[in-house]
Design a protein around this motif. Structure first.
Motif, PDB file in Angstrom:
ATOM      1  N   GLU A   5       0.808  -1.220   0.000  1.00 10.68           N
ATOM      2  CA  GLU A   5       0.000   0.000   0.000  1.00 10.68           C
ATOM      3  C   GLU A   5       0.842   1.271   0.000  1.00 10.68           C
ATOM      4  OE1 GLU A   5      -0.261  -2.417   2.214  1.00 10.68           O
ATOM      5  OE2 GLU A   5      -2.023  -3.453   1.402  1.00 10.68           O
ATOM      6  N   GLN A   6       1.994   1.229   0.657  1.00 11.29           N
ATOM      7  CA  GLN A   6       2.816   2.423   0.798  1.00 11.29           C
ATOM      8  C   GLN A   6       4.247   2.140   0.355  1.00 11.29           C
ATOM      9  OE1 GLN A   6       2.090   5.524   1.575  1.00 11.29           O
ATOM     10  NE2 GLN A   6      -0.092   5.150   1.946  1.00 11.29           N
ATOM     11  N   PRO A   7       4.858   3.072  -0.379  1.00 10.68           N
ATOM     12  CA  PRO A   7       6.256   2.871  -0.775  1.00 10.68           C
ATOM     13  C   PRO A   7       7.179   3.006   0.427  1.00 10.68           C
ATOM     14  CG  PRO A   7       5.526   5.067  -1.392  1.00 10.68           C
ATOM     15  CD  PRO A   7       4.313   4.345  -0.882  1.00 10.68           C
ATOM     16  N   PRO A   8       8.381   2.481   0.335  1.00 10.58           N
ATOM     17  CA  PRO A   8       9.349   2.672   1.423  1.00 10.58           C
ATOM     18  C   PRO A   8       9.670   4.156   1.588  1.00 10.58           C
ATOM     19  CG  PRO A   8      10.111   1.043  -0.188  1.00 10.58           C
ATOM     20  CD  PRO A   8       8.935   1.720  -0.791  1.00 10.58           C
ATOM     21  N   LEU A   9      10.203   4.501   2.732  1.00 10.48           N
ATOM     22  CA  LEU A   9      10.636   5.880   2.947  1.00 10.48           C
ATOM     23  C   LEU A   9      11.820   6.176   2.032  1.00 10.48           C
ATOM     24  CD1 LEU A   9      10.424   6.189   6.841  1.00 10.48           C
ATOM     25  CD2 LEU A   9       8.869   7.164   5.140  1.00 10.48           C
ATOM     26  N   MET A  10      11.720   7.259   1.290  1.00 10.69           N
ATOM     27  CA  MET A  10      12.767   7.610   0.334  1.00 10.69           C
ATOM     28  C   MET A  10      13.149   9.073   0.510  1.00 10.69           C
ATOM     29  SD  MET A  10      11.146   5.875  -3.099  1.00 10.69           S
ATOM     30  CE  MET A  10      10.302   4.284  -3.025  1.00 10.69           C
ATOM     31  N   ASP A  11      14.390   9.364   0.209  1.00 13.61           N
ATOM     32  CA  ASP A  11      14.893  10.733   0.298  1.00 13.61           C
ATOM     33  C   ASP A  11      15.277  11.197  -1.102  1.00 13.61           C
ATOM     34  OD1 ASP A  11      15.681  13.108   1.459  1.00 13.61           O
ATOM     35  OD2 ASP A  11      17.738  12.424   1.788  1.00 13.61           O
ATOM     36  N   TRP A  12      14.818  12.393  -1.481  1.00  9.42           N
ATOM     37  CA  TRP A  12      15.079  12.923  -2.820  1.00  9.42           C
ATOM     38  C   TRP A  12      15.682  14.327  -2.725  1.00  9.42           C
ATOM     39  CZ3 TRP A  12      14.473   9.328  -6.455  1.00  9.42           C
ATOM     40  CH2 TRP A  12      13.586   8.279  -6.210  1.00  9.42           C
ATOM     41  N   PRO A  13      16.891  14.454  -2.219  1.00  9.92           N
ATOM     42  CA  PRO A  13      17.478  15.793  -2.054  1.00  9.92           C
ATOM     43  C   PRO A  13      17.749  16.505  -3.371  1.00  9.92           C
ATOM     44  CG  PRO A  13      19.126  14.088  -1.665  1.00  9.92           C
ATOM     45  CD  PRO A  13      17.807  13.387  -1.778  1.00  9.92           C
ATOM     46  N   GLU A  14      17.863  15.741  -4.472  1.00 11.48           N
ATOM     47  CA  GLU A  14      18.209  16.354  -5.753  1.00 11.48           C
ATOM     48  C   GLU A  14      17.002  16.870  -6.527  1.00 11.48           C
ATOM     49  OE1 GLU A  14      17.720  13.078  -4.907  1.00 11.48           O
ATOM     50  OE2 GLU A  14      19.163  12.032  -6.206  1.00 11.48           O
ATOM     51  N   LEU A  15      15.787  16.638  -6.004  1.00  9.37           N
ATOM     52  CA  LEU A  15      14.579  17.029  -6.729  1.00  9.37           C
ATOM     53  C   LEU A  15      13.912  18.229  -6.062  1.00  9.37           C
ATOM     54  CD1 LEU A  15      12.989  13.514  -7.407  1.00  9.37           C
ATOM     55  CD2 LEU A  15      14.551  14.824  -8.873  1.00  9.37           C
ATOM     56  N   SER A  16      13.687  19.278  -6.833  1.00  9.29           N
ATOM     57  CA  SER A  16      13.059  20.483  -6.286  1.00  9.29           C
ATOM     58  C   SER A  16      11.585  20.268  -5.980  1.00  9.29           C
ATOM     59  CB  SER A  16      13.211  21.644  -7.279  1.00  9.29           C
ATOM     60  OG  SER A  16      12.509  21.375  -8.487  1.00  9.29           O
ATOM     61  N   PHE A  17      10.981  19.243  -6.599  1.00 13.11           N
ATOM     62  CA  PHE A  17       9.551  18.996  -6.418  1.00 13.11           C
ATOM     63  C   PHE A  17       9.283  17.841  -5.458  1.00 13.11           C
ATOM     64  CE2 PHE A  17      11.210  17.109 -10.326  1.00 13.11           C
ATOM     65  CZ  PHE A  17      10.951  15.761 -10.135  1.00 13.11           C
ATOM     66  N   ALA A  18      10.302  17.416  -4.720  1.00 13.82           N
ATOM     67  CA  ALA A  18      10.151  16.250  -3.847  1.00 13.82           C
ATOM     68  C   ALA A  18       9.100  16.460  -2.765  1.00 13.82           C
ATOM     69  CB  ALA A  18      11.493  15.899  -3.212  1.00 13.82           C
ATOM     70  N   ASP A  19       8.897  17.714  -2.350  1.00 14.78           N
ATOM     71  CA  ASP A  19       7.927  17.983  -1.290  1.00 14.78           C
ATOM     72  C   ASP A  19       6.540  18.308  -1.837  1.00 14.78           C
ATOM     73  OD1 ASP A  19       8.622  20.354  -2.458  1.00 14.78           O
ATOM     74  OD2 ASP A  19       8.834  21.486  -0.588  1.00 14.78           O
ATOM     75  N   ASP A  20       6.369  18.192  -3.147  1.00 15.46           N
ATOM     76  CA  ASP A  20       5.071  18.468  -3.770  1.00 15.46           C
ATOM     77  C   ASP A  20       4.135  17.287  -3.520  1.00 15.46           C
ATOM     78  OD1 ASP A  20       2.933  18.689  -5.801  1.00 15.46           O
ATOM     79  OD2 ASP A  20       4.148  20.326  -6.600  1.00 15.46           O
ATOM     80  N   ALA A  21       2.926  17.578  -3.070  1.00 18.58           N
ATOM     81  CA  ALA A  21       1.965  16.518  -2.761  1.00 18.58           C
ATOM     82  C   ALA A  21       1.647  15.677  -3.990  1.00 18.58           C
ATOM     83  CB  ALA A  21       0.688  17.122  -2.192  1.00 18.58           C
ATOM     84  N   ARG A  22       1.710  16.292  -5.171  1.00 18.10           N
ATOM     85  CA  ARG A  22       1.424  15.550  -6.400  1.00 18.10           C
ATOM     86  C   ARG A  22       2.510  14.522  -6.692  1.00 18.10           C
ATOM     87  NH1 ARG A  22       0.491  21.017  -9.696  1.00 18.10           N
ATOM     88  NH2 ARG A  22       2.228  21.510  -8.291  1.00 18.10           N
ATOM     89  N   PHE A  23       3.739  14.844  -6.332  1.00 17.85           N
ATOM     90  CA  PHE A  23       4.818  13.873  -6.506  1.00 17.85           C
ATOM     91  C   PHE A  23       4.639  12.711  -5.531  1.00 17.85           C
ATOM     92  CE2 PHE A  23       9.143  12.455  -5.163  1.00 17.85           C
ATOM     93  CZ  PHE A  23       9.477  11.797  -6.332  1.00 17.85           C
ATOM     94  N   ALA A  24       4.280  13.027  -4.298  1.00 23.59           N
ATOM     95  CA  ALA A  24       4.060  11.973  -3.303  1.00 23.59           C
ATOM     96  C   ALA A  24       2.930  11.045  -3.743  1.00 23.59           C
ATOM     97  CB  ALA A  24       3.748  12.598  -1.947  1.00 23.59           C
ATOM     98  N   ALA A  25       1.861  11.626  -4.289  1.00 27.96           N
ATOM     99  CA  ALA A  25       0.729  10.810  -4.739  1.00 27.96           C
ATOM    100  C   ALA A  25       1.121   9.946  -5.933  1.00 27.96           C
ATOM    101  CB  ALA A  25      -0.450  11.710  -5.102  1.00 27.96           C
ATOM    102  N   ALA A  26       1.871  10.523  -6.868  1.00 26.86           N
ATOM    103  CA  ALA A  26       2.303   9.761  -8.043  1.00 26.86           C
ATOM    104  C   ALA A  26       3.261   8.642  -7.648  1.00 26.86           C
ATOM    105  CB  ALA A  26       2.968  10.694  -9.052  1.00 26.86           C
ATOM    106  N   LEU A  27       4.132   8.921  -6.684  1.00 24.96           N
ATOM    107  CA  LEU A  27       5.066   7.901  -6.211  1.00 24.96           C
ATOM    108  C   LEU A  27       4.310   6.753  -5.550  1.00 24.96           C
ATOM    109  CD1 LEU A  27       8.051   7.158  -5.903  1.00 24.96           C
ATOM    110  CD2 LEU A  27       8.057   8.391  -3.724  1.00 24.96           C
TER     111      LEU A  27
END
Length: 287
Positions: free
Chosen positions: A132-154
Motif C-alpha cells: 500500500e505504501q512505498p518505502p521511505l525515500m529521500d530525494w534531495p536532488e529534486l526540487s519537487f520532492a515535497d510536492d503533494a502531487r509527486f508523493a501521490a504519483a510515487l
C-alpha cells in the motif's frame, strides 16, 4: 521529449478556452508572453509554448483550447527490482526507483538492498515492504520532492509495481534457496498463491468488462493487440493510446461500425487491472 497528445488527453477537462484573433496557433508567442517550444504540424495538432516554469498547450478543439502544465509535475517514475550486477555497490537484489523530469532537467535515484526475513517477509534497508505504501525515500536532488502531487504519483507507481517487485523477489530468493539446498523442494507456495489471486482478479474483471464493451468493440481491441508487444508489466498501461493510434491510421472504428470516440473514453477510464484483464483476454500469446 513528451507525448503531448497523451498529456492533452490525460488532463482532459482541465483545458480552458483561449480567446485570440490569431488563427495560427503557432503565432501566439507575443500574446502568451512565451516562446514556441513545439509547433503544431496540422490544424488538429498541439502547439506548445514555454513560459519558463510551465508549458502552455494549445489546440483547436471546438474552439481554441489552452492547457497549462507546470514543469515540476512532468516527471516519470520507474520502479524495478534489480537482479543482475549493474555496477552499483549494493548486494543483489536491490530495489531501484528512478525519477526523471525532462522539463526541469532534474533526475534522482533511490536504491535499497532487499532481503528475505526468516518469516518470508521482504525487507528493503531492513524495513518491511508493504504493497500500500512505498518505502521511505529521500530525494534531495529534486526540487519537487515535497510536492503533494509527486508523493501521490510515487504512491500510485509503487502500488502498480509492488506485485511485480514481490514476484521477482520471490523468484530470486526461491532460486537462491534451491542453490543452497538442492535436495529440498522449491519454496514456491507464495508464488502459487499470488498466481491464483492474479488469475481470480483477472477473471472477475473480464466478466465485468465483457458487459461493458460490445462484441465489435472487443474485436477491434483484439485486432489492435495483435500488433502490440508488451515487454513488461508497466507497458500494459495506456492501452487506449495504442487503440487511438490505429483508429487514426487505419480507421478501424469505421471498418467495424464502432463509435471510436466513445470507445476511447471508456478505455481512458479503465484501471491498470482492467487494462491487464483486457490484454490477457484478447492479446495473442507472446513468447
Amino acid at each position: 521529449m513528451y507525448d503531448w497528445n497523451a498529456l492533452w488527453h490525460t488532463h482532459a477537462g482541465k483545458q480552458q478556452r483561449f480567446a485570440s484573433e490569431t488563427l495560427d496557433i503557432n503565432q501566439l508567442a507575443p500574446e502568451l508572453g512565451a516562446s514556441l517550444h513545439r509547433a503544431a504540424r496540422n490544424p488538429h495538432d498541439i502547439a506548445v509554448y514555454d513560459h519558463g516554469d510551465h508549458y502552455s498547450l494549445l489546440r483547436h478543439d471546438q474552439g481554441l483550447q489552452l492547457l497549462r502544465l507546470e514543469k515540476r509535475v512532468l516527471f516519470d517514475i520507474a520502479i524495478r527490482l534489480v537482479t543482475a550486477d549493474e555496477g552499483q555497490a549494493l548486494a543483489l537484489p536491490y530495489l531501484e526507483v528512478l525519477v526523471d523530469n525532462l522539463a526541469t532537467g532534474e533526475a534522482g535515484s533511490w536504491r535499497a538492498e532487499v532481503r528475505c526475513s526468516e518469516d518470508g517477509e521482504l525487507l528493503a534497508n531492513d524495513a518491511l515492504l508493504q504493497h500500500e505504501q512505498p518505502p521511505l525515500m529521500d530525494w534531495p536532488e529534486l526540487s519537487f520532492a515535497d510536492d503533494a502531487r509527486f508523493a501521490a504519483a510515487l504512491r500510485d507507481s509503487w502500488q502498480e509495481a509492488a506485485e511485480a517487485v514481490t514476484l521477482d523477489a520471490a523468484a530470486w530468493f526461491n532460486a537462491e534457496a534451491l542453490e543452497q539446498h538442492a535436495t529440498e523442494p522449491p519454496l514456491d507456495a507464495r508464488i502459487q498463491q499470488m498466481c491464483e489471486r492474479y488469475a481470480e482478479i483477472v477473471r472477475r474483471e473480464q466478466a465485468l468488462l465483457s458487459r461493458q464493451f460490445s462484441d465489435e468493440e472487443l474485436l477491434l481491441i483484439a485486432e489492435v493487440l495483435r500488433g502490440v508487444t508488451f515487454e513488461s508489466a508497466e507497458s500494459c498501461r495506456g492501452l487506449w493510446l495504442a487503440v487511438e493510434n490505429r483508429l487514426l491510421q487505419d480507421e478501424l472504428d469505421r471498418k467495424r461500425g464502432v463509435d471510436g470516440a466513445a470507445l476511447l473514453r471508456q478505455l481512458q477510464q479503465l484501471s491498470y487491472t482492467q487494462e491487464v484483464a483486457l490484454i490477457e483476454a484478447l492479446a495473442p500469446a507472446q513468447d
